[in-house]
Design a protein around this motif. Sequence first.
Motif, PDB file in Angstrom:
ATOM      1  N   ASN A 322       7.265   3.524  -4.655  1.00 42.33           N
ATOM      2  CA  ASN A 322       7.226   2.223  -3.980  1.00 42.33           C
ATOM      3  C   ASN A 322       6.377   2.219  -2.717  1.00 42.33           C
ATOM      4  OD1 ASN A 322       8.887   3.746  -2.341  1.00 42.33           O
ATOM      5  ND2 ASN A 322      10.557   2.253  -2.269  1.00 42.33           N
ATOM      6  N   LEU A 323       5.756   3.349  -2.376  1.00 43.05           N
ATOM      7  CA  LEU A 323       4.921   3.374  -1.172  1.00 43.05           C
ATOM      8  C   LEU A 323       3.708   2.464  -1.316  1.00 43.05           C
ATOM      9  CD1 LEU A 323       4.932   7.177  -0.199  1.00 43.05           C
ATOM     10  CD2 LEU A 323       6.368   5.337   0.693  1.00 43.05           C
ATOM     11  N   GLY A 324       3.267   2.266  -2.557  1.00 44.06           N
ATOM     12  CA  GLY A 324       2.083   1.450  -2.780  1.00 44.06           C
ATOM     13  C   GLY A 324       2.383   0.004  -3.124  1.00 44.06           C
ATOM     14  N   ILE A 325       3.654  -0.386  -3.091  1.00 36.78           N
ATOM     15  CA  ILE A 325       3.984  -1.780  -3.395  1.00 36.78           C
ATOM     16  C   ILE A 325       3.571  -2.651  -2.214  1.00 36.78           C
ATOM     17  CG2 ILE A 325       5.841  -3.424  -3.826  1.00 36.78           C
ATOM     18  CD1 ILE A 325       7.321  -1.263  -5.352  1.00 36.78           C
ATOM     19  N   LEU A 326       2.598  -3.510  -2.463  1.00 40.12           N
ATOM     20  CA  LEU A 326       2.116  -4.437  -1.431  1.00 40.12           C
ATOM     21  C   LEU A 326       2.352  -5.860  -1.932  1.00 40.12           C
ATOM     22  CD1 LEU A 326      -1.294  -3.255   0.105  1.00 40.12           C
ATOM     23  CD2 LEU A 326       0.835  -3.764   1.280  1.00 40.12           C
ATOM     24  N   PRO A 327       3.489  -6.442  -1.638  1.00 42.08           N
ATOM     25  CA  PRO A 327       3.769  -7.787  -2.144  1.00 42.08           C
ATOM     26  C   PRO A 327       2.715  -8.785  -1.667  1.00 42.08           C
ATOM     27  CG  PRO A 327       5.732  -6.786  -1.168  1.00 42.08           C
ATOM     28  CD  PRO A 327       4.580  -5.914  -0.805  1.00 42.08           C
ATOM     29  N   GLY A 328       2.307  -9.668  -2.571  1.00 46.12           N
ATOM     30  CA  GLY A 328       1.337 -10.688  -2.181  1.00 46.12           C
ATOM     31  C   GLY A 328       1.834 -11.534  -1.027  1.00 46.12           C
TER      32      GLY A 328
END
Length: 413
Positions: A322-328
């Motif tokens: 989840n470190l790369g989860i960048l919510p719009g």
Amino acid sequence: MQRCLKWVKHLPEMGVEPTVITVDPEVAAYPVLDASLEADVPASVRVLRTGTLEPFGAYQKLTNRPIPHGGFANEGRPSFAQRAARFVRGNLFLPDPRRGWNRFVLRQVEELMQAGERFDAVLTSSPPHSTQLIGLELKRRYGLRWLADMRDPWTDIYYNQALHRTALARRIDARYERQVLEGADVVITTSSDTRRLLLGKASGLPTNKFVVLPNGYDEADFRLPSAPPADQLLITYVGTITGQYHVQPFLEEVAACVQRHSEVPLRLRFVGRVGKEVERQIAQTGLQDRTDLLEFVPHDQAVGYLLRSTALLLAIPDVPHNLGILPGKLFEYMAANKPIICIGPTASDAAHILDESHAGVAFGYDDRRDMQEHLEQLVSAWLQNPNLDLPAFSHSRYSRRALTQRLAGLIRG
């Protein structure tokens, strides 16, 4: 969807003429639709709508249940029938149940080519990751320059663990993933950590073809003035939120803050899909009388709720990778110019962006003491001035126009 929509909106002004191939909404099955966003498609852009074959409509009729959201956000604890449906989905529909659309797209492109049309490049965006197999085939057939936009991880996407996949299904899916990563001329990701994750999927992948192009915000969507309420300290969350987002410790700290400051009209507002587990957590913490739950609204209305808030809540699911989860929504939050409270890994790409832009603070899921201190600071500042809007700061590099300019350069090669 907004990512591709905004690209289509801005590409023509940058000298790139897109042709959009999408599914006919009369035959497709989706949990939510927002027709208001069609206004962003320029009249000059050709949009071709095709048929499709997919199981979701049949699933809805057979089970009398709504179509699953991404990550099964609207299902709560699955029943036996839902677990069985997930097994079928995860093992018989590879890489995903939307693959039945691919043949219609390939037929549409073949008709265009036979009519004498020529294209400089093809861009496929996923999930659903079956869409990337369209790009793989178009490159094989026509030698087109191919850009594979991967908004989320593929085999590592967090909800794959709920699909009960066999070892054989996992191997097949991983093979599809490698074929796409090796075959694409450019692989676009939304975050640095997702780029790192995908680069490790096969040996010898050239690092220079993996490009980070984050989501962003459209300046035209934020023309209305900010209007934070003067009579309440209102913290708003927009989008989907489930038990996987691990917000209960934060809710408990909010409840404790309310008890310490009963004179402060602190409220929470959730706009979008709220999972049953989160609803239970709100009730358990005694915040139900201070919480507004609003169903899905069109995008322009969602932006309005952001602008009519004191502060904004962002949460990242507590799942692997989840470190790369960048919510719009992060970039639209930033455009709203409200202080952001982020619950999630403090080493994430989202936390880094918040820190470098001075747009908010990230807290680990169980960082209760830091949450408590921050809420105290928020209350103290609100009592002095209910307008907590941030000082003017340029986030222009995250504007949809600037990001589309970078995409246009990738398309040209």
